[in-house]
Write a protein that holds these residues in place. Sequence first.
Motif, PDB file in Angstrom:
ATOM      1  N   THR A 252       4.517   7.555  -0.610  1.00 34.34           N
ATOM      2  CA  THR A 252       4.207   8.391  -1.846  1.00 34.34           C
ATOM      3  C   THR A 252       5.254  10.162  -1.750  1.00 34.34           C
ATOM      4  O   THR A 252       5.635  10.918  -2.326  1.00 34.34           O
ATOM      5  N   GLU A 253       4.579  10.360  -0.098  1.00 35.53           N
ATOM      6  CA  GLU A 253       5.253  11.843   0.071  1.00 35.53           C
ATOM      7  C   GLU A 253       6.866  12.505  -0.342  1.00 35.53           C
ATOM      8  O   GLU A 253       7.334  12.747  -0.724  1.00 35.53           O
ATOM      9  N   LEU A 254       7.361  11.290   0.642  1.00 40.47           N
ATOM     10  CA  LEU A 254       8.226  11.072   1.282  1.00 40.47           C
ATOM     11  C   LEU A 254       9.474  11.160  -0.563  1.00 40.47           C
ATOM     12  O   LEU A 254      10.045  12.277  -1.281  1.00 40.47           O
TER      13      LEU A 254
ATOM     14  N   ARG B 127      -2.686   4.057  -9.339  1.00 43.57           N
ATOM     15  CA  ARG B 127      -3.606   4.647 -10.020  1.00 43.57           C
ATOM     16  C   ARG B 127      -3.313   6.175  -8.819  1.00 43.57           C
ATOM     17  O   ARG B 127      -4.133   6.728  -8.309  1.00 43.57           O
ATOM     18  N   GLU B 128      -3.320   5.251  -7.154  1.00 41.54           N
ATOM     19  CA  GLU B 128      -3.575   5.612  -6.341  1.00 41.54           C
ATOM     20  C   GLU B 128      -2.352   6.554  -5.823  1.00 41.54           C
ATOM     21  O   GLU B 128      -2.646   8.039  -5.581  1.00 41.54           O
TER      22      GLU B 128
ATOM     23  N   MET C 162       1.044  -0.856  -0.159  1.00 37.82           N
ATOM     24  CA  MET C 162      -0.422   0.260   0.537  1.00 37.82           C
ATOM     25  C   MET C 162       1.154   1.567   0.048  1.00 37.82           C
ATOM     26  O   MET C 162       2.093   1.601   0.541  1.00 37.82           O
ATOM     27  N   THR C 163       0.469   2.865  -1.122  1.00 38.78           N
ATOM     28  CA  THR C 163       1.517   3.362  -0.800  1.00 38.78           C
ATOM     29  C   THR C 163       1.177   4.862   0.608  1.00 38.78           C
ATOM     30  O   THR C 163       1.671   4.961   0.372  1.00 38.78           O
ATOM     31  N   ALA C 164       0.241   4.193   0.979  1.00 40.43           N
ATOM     32  CA  ALA C 164      -0.443   4.974   2.107  1.00 40.43           C
ATOM     33  C   ALA C 164       0.855   4.349   3.563  1.00 40.43           C
ATOM     34  O   ALA C 164       0.895   5.415   4.089  1.00 40.43           O
ATOM     35  N   THR C 165       2.142   3.128   3.532  1.00 39.26           N
ATOM     36  CA  THR C 165       2.155   3.815   4.006  1.00 39.26           C
ATOM     37  C   THR C 165       3.302   4.601   4.762  1.00 39.26           C
ATOM     38  O   THR C 165       3.693   5.059   3.948  1.00 39.26           O
ATOM     39  N   SER C 166       3.216   4.663   6.649  1.00 41.77           N
ATOM     40  CA  SER C 166       3.553   5.780   6.558  1.00 41.77           C
ATOM     41  C   SER C 166       5.252   5.215   7.560  1.00 41.77           C
ATOM     42  O   SER C 166       5.568   4.320   7.672  1.00 41.77           O
TER      43      SER C 166
END
Length: 143
Positions: free
Chosen positions: A13-15, A43-44, A1-5
Amino acid sequence: MTATSSADGRSQTELVVNEIAQEIRTLDDGVAWFSGLSPASRREVLQQVGGYAMQAHITAADGRAGVARSRVKPTANPSVMIRMDPPRYGFSSLPADEHVTAFRVLVSVFAVADTRRRQTHCKNACGHPWHNLPTTPVEAEQP
């Protein structure tokens, strides 16, 4: 999952995107990370990066400079979309075979706009955590 913090609460993704924008990570390294994601995660990520670009208030000049920086043909769908006035988003709706190209364009345009904003709006008084990254890339996790 790309939302992994990460440990500090930033999403992968942000990083990755901000490391590319600040030239801590190369665009090609970011593309390699993106290419390793599942189609749904890609896509996310495209939706998230489109949001970052909107928040950075990209301009037509940012679009032109970002497309040149991306090394994507100006006639490719993502290049045309981002240079429209106003820019057209919806990159995640493009066919899967255009997702890598869309990522290159979006991240490159975001990098141009975010650099401009860091040099103007955030100069000498920035509290945005994504503008205060370590100077070496954090290892990006794969899903």
